[in-house]
Structure formats: structure tokens, C-alpha cells
Design a protein around this motif. Structure first.
Motif, PDB file in Angstrom:
ATOM      1  N   SER A  36      88.525 -19.337  35.617  1.00  0.00           N
ATOM      2  CA  SER A  36      89.182 -18.318  36.435  1.00  0.00           C
ATOM      3  C   SER A  36      90.084 -17.512  35.517  1.00  0.00           C
ATOM      4  O   SER A  36      90.394 -17.933  34.397  1.00  0.00           O
ATOM      5  CB  SER A  36      89.999 -18.949  37.566  1.00  0.00           C
ATOM      6  OG  SER A  36      91.029 -19.778  37.045  1.00  0.00           O
ATOM      7  N   GLN A  38      92.903 -13.717  35.142  1.00  0.00           N
ATOM      8  CA  GLN A  38      93.649 -12.599  35.696  1.00  0.00           C
ATOM      9  C   GLN A  38      94.031 -11.635  34.586  1.00  0.00           C
ATOM     10  O   GLN A  38      94.181 -12.025  33.422  1.00  0.00           O
ATOM     11  CB  GLN A  38      94.905 -13.083  36.417  1.00  0.00           C
ATOM     12  CG  GLN A  38      95.937 -13.736  35.506  1.00  0.00           C
ATOM     13  CD  GLN A  38      97.112 -14.284  36.273  1.00  0.00           C
ATOM     14  OE1 GLN A  38      96.950 -15.151  37.130  1.00  0.00           O
ATOM     15  NE2 GLN A  38      98.304 -13.760  35.970  1.00  0.00           N
ATOM     16  N   THR A  40      96.810  -8.276  34.028  1.00  0.00           N
ATOM     17  CA  THR A  40      97.942  -7.539  34.587  1.00  0.00           C
ATOM     18  C   THR A  40      98.284  -6.368  33.685  1.00  0.00           C
ATOM     19  O   THR A  40      98.472  -6.544  32.476  1.00  0.00           O
ATOM     20  CB  THR A  40      99.181  -8.441  34.727  1.00  0.00           C
ATOM     21  OG1 THR A  40      98.844  -9.611  35.475  1.00  0.00           O
ATOM     22  CG2 THR A  40     100.304  -7.696  35.432  1.00  0.00           C
ATOM     23  N   GLN A 210     101.578 -11.002  46.846  1.00  0.00           N
ATOM     24  CA  GLN A 210     100.126 -11.027  46.996  1.00  0.00           C
ATOM     25  C   GLN A 210      99.720 -10.018  48.057  1.00  0.00           C
ATOM     26  O   GLN A 210      99.878 -10.242  49.257  1.00  0.00           O
ATOM     27  CB  GLN A 210      99.644 -12.430  47.387  1.00  0.00           C
ATOM     28  CG  GLN A 210      98.135 -12.534  47.465  1.00  0.00           C
ATOM     29  CD  GLN A 210      97.656 -13.942  47.784  1.00  0.00           C
ATOM     30  OE1 GLN A 210      98.460 -14.851  47.996  1.00  0.00           O
ATOM     31  NE2 GLN A 210      96.349 -14.128  47.816  1.00  0.00           N
ATOM     32  N   SER A 214      92.974 -10.993  45.912  1.00  0.00           N
ATOM     33  CA  SER A 214      92.851 -10.945  44.451  1.00  0.00           C
ATOM     34  C   SER A 214      93.809  -9.975  43.771  1.00  0.00           C
ATOM     35  O   SER A 214      93.802  -9.874  42.545  1.00  0.00           O
ATOM     36  CB  SER A 214      91.413 -10.574  44.068  1.00  0.00           C
ATOM     37  OG  SER A 214      91.040  -9.330  44.633  1.00  0.00           O
ATOM     38  N   THR A 247      98.284  -7.005  39.240  1.00  0.00           N
ATOM     39  CA  THR A 247      97.443  -8.068  38.703  1.00  0.00           C
ATOM     40  C   THR A 247      96.148  -8.168  39.502  1.00  0.00           C
ATOM     41  O   THR A 247      96.160  -8.127  40.739  1.00  0.00           O
ATOM     42  CB  THR A 247      98.175  -9.419  38.781  1.00  0.00           C
ATOM     43  OG1 THR A 247      99.348  -9.357  37.974  1.00  0.00           O
ATOM     44  CG2 THR A 247      97.293 -10.549  38.286  1.00  0.00           C
ATOM     45  N   ARG A 249      93.097 -10.834  40.004  1.00  0.00           N
ATOM     46  CA  ARG A 249      92.621 -12.192  39.755  1.00  0.00           C
ATOM     47  C   ARG A 249      91.125 -12.277  40.055  1.00  0.00           C
ATOM     48  O   ARG A 249      90.637 -11.660  40.986  1.00  0.00           O
ATOM     49  CB  ARG A 249      93.385 -13.200  40.616  1.00  0.00           C
ATOM     50  CG  ARG A 249      94.816 -13.427  40.164  1.00  0.00           C
ATOM     51  CD  ARG A 249      95.448 -14.611  40.885  1.00  0.00           C
ATOM     52  NE  ARG A 249      96.751 -14.915  40.356  1.00  0.00           N
ATOM     53  CZ  ARG A 249      97.503 -15.925  40.800  1.00  0.00           C
ATOM     54  NH1 ARG A 249      97.058 -16.724  41.762  1.00  0.00           N
ATOM     55  NH2 ARG A 249      98.692 -16.146  40.257  1.00  0.00           N
TER      56      ARG A 249
END
Length: 250
Positions: A36, A38, A40, A210, A214, A247, A249
Motif C-alpha cells: 500500500s 500514499q 502527498t 479524511q 483515499s 494526500t 492513498r
């Protein structure tokens, strides 16, 4: 042009950083999980603060330290971070760019103008620790590659030195949930230790919201310090200021 020239140097330095960062995490155990990650991208209201001497005997250019004057000197600044994880194995990357300019009087009577562009590329790897309550702590080690390009223009001299070097670093990165959608991210590393620079440290704290499954929106503060002297070129100062970013993800 400035970014292109220093970027060419940093690509070479980055190769060594990748190898060292990989070696730092080869011994780290990881669970059999999918990767996984991410990415930013931040806008950074950070100019350069501190003192820059481009050449032995050259005038020293001082950049102001109040936030309003820092932003007045600022020509442009941003940074991007990335993180990849599989189980407890964590790989981290960070690229920083800042350009500032300043004009004034040196030596009591000599008019001078100067520019300073700083780029850094940090690559590290390590292990993630579950600290409970949804919080995590990443323990990391790696390298930071630097590119410094400055110039001082005055009636007595026109100088434009360039320097590149690499620092070892150790780092901690923590994520603390505050609610279902809000969290606090803190990052701190220290390094240099006389290998490249005498000393360097980077600290970032952001509050994160959030927005979707994502996408996260962040705001906070970031400070990057370096104390470097080599061959007559010296810079002791920092890039510091507020940040806002997004960000993704995956």
C-alpha cells in the motif's frame, strides 16, 4: 534553469540514497501482505532563514527570520512526500525545493543582491510499530542528498557557487488518530554528524482530515535545518513555515 541544474546532481546522489535506504530495510521482517502507499504534495510558505557565505572572503548574505520577512524573500517553495508499506516494512521518500532572494547592503556600504536555492531528497526505510488505539510509529534510517546553489552580486564580485553532499539520517514518524476522520502526523529526523553537513534536522507536524476513502487534506508546520561548511562555502539556516497539502492513498 536553477532547478534543472541541481536536479541533475540530485539524481546521481539519489542512486546512492536508494541503495543505502534499501540496505537499511533488508533485514526488517514483514508480513505477507500486499503493498500500500500514499503520495502527498504540499505548498510550503517557507523562505530561507539564516546566513549564507558563497565563497571564502565573500560577503555573507543574511536572510530575515520573522515570518513576514521570510515570505517577502520567498520566490517559491514546495515539497512532496511518499510512503510505501508492506506489513511492518516501510519505505519513505521526501523531496524539498525552496528558492529565496535578498538585496541590501553588506560591509556597511556595499550594495549586494543574492539568491539561494536549496533542494533535498530524503530516502529512508525501516519498521512500523503498532502503538495501540489505531496509532503507529515508524522507525527509519536512510540518507538525505542536498543541492545548494547560491549567488551574490555586488560591485566588487559576482559569485555563483554550487555544492552537493549527502547526510545519513535517523527518523521517527508517528500517526495518531483523533477521531474517525481526523489524525495528527508528526515526523522528526536528525543527521549529518559531520559526514556531509555538520548537522541537519527536519520536523513536520500536520493535522489531517479524511475527505474521501483515499484523499486526505492536511495543514501544519515544517522546519528543515542544515549547518554546512566546505571549501569556503557556508550555510547555517533553515527553511521554515506553514504547509497545506493533499494526500492520495492507494
Amino acid at each position: 534553469m536553477i532547478a534543472t541544474r541541481i536536479g541533475t546532481k540530485l539524481r546521481g546522489l539519489a542512486m546512492g540514497a536508494v541503495l543505502a535506504g534499501s540496505a537499511a530495510v533488508m533485514a526488517t521482517p514483514s508480513m505477507a501482505e500486499d503493498w500500500s502507499g500514499q503520495v502527498t504534495l504540499y505548498g510550503w510558505g517557507a523562505g530561507v532563514t539564516g546566513d549564507f557565505t558563497p565563497f571564502s572572503g565573500a560577503p555573507t548574505l543574511s536572510f530575515d527570520k520573522s515570518l513576514s520577512e521570510v515570505l517577502e524573500d520567498l520566490d517559491g517553495a514546495f515539497f512532496v512526500t511518499g510512503l510505501a508499506r508492506r506489513g511492518d516494512l516501510v519505505l519513505f521518500g521526501d523531496y524539498t525545493y525552496s528558492a529565496s532572494s535578498r538585496s541590501g547592503v553588506v560591509g556597511g556600504a556595499i550594495p549586494a543582491a543574492g539568491e539561494l536555492t536549496i533542494q533535498s531528497l530524503t530516502l529512508a526505510g525501516g519498521r512500523r510499530i503498532d502503538v495501540g488505539g489505531g496509532g503507529t510509529l515508524d522507525v527509519l534510517a536512510g540518507l538525505r542528498a542536498w543541492g545548494l546553489e547560491g549567488s551574490v552580486t555586488s560591485p566588487v564580485a559576482n559569485l555563483a557557487p554550487e555544492q552537493s553532499f549527502v547526510d545519513p539520517i535517523v527518523a521517527l514518524r508517528s500517526l495518531t488518530p483523533v477521531s474517525d476522520r481526523v489524525s495528527v502526523l508528526a515526523y522528526l529526523d536528525v543527521g549529518g554528524f559531520g559526514v556531509g553537513s555538520e548537522f541537519t534536522w527536519l520536523g513536520t507536524v500536520t493535522a489531517n482530515y479524511q475527505a474521501t476513502d483515499s484523499v486526505y487534506i492536511s495543514a501544519g508546520w515544517r522546519h528543515l535545518y542544515v549547518d554546512y561548511a566546505e571549501g569556503g562555502t557556508a550555510f547555517e539556516g533553515a527553511m521554515t513555515g506553514p504547509v497545506i497539502g493533499a494526500t492520495l492513498r492507494f
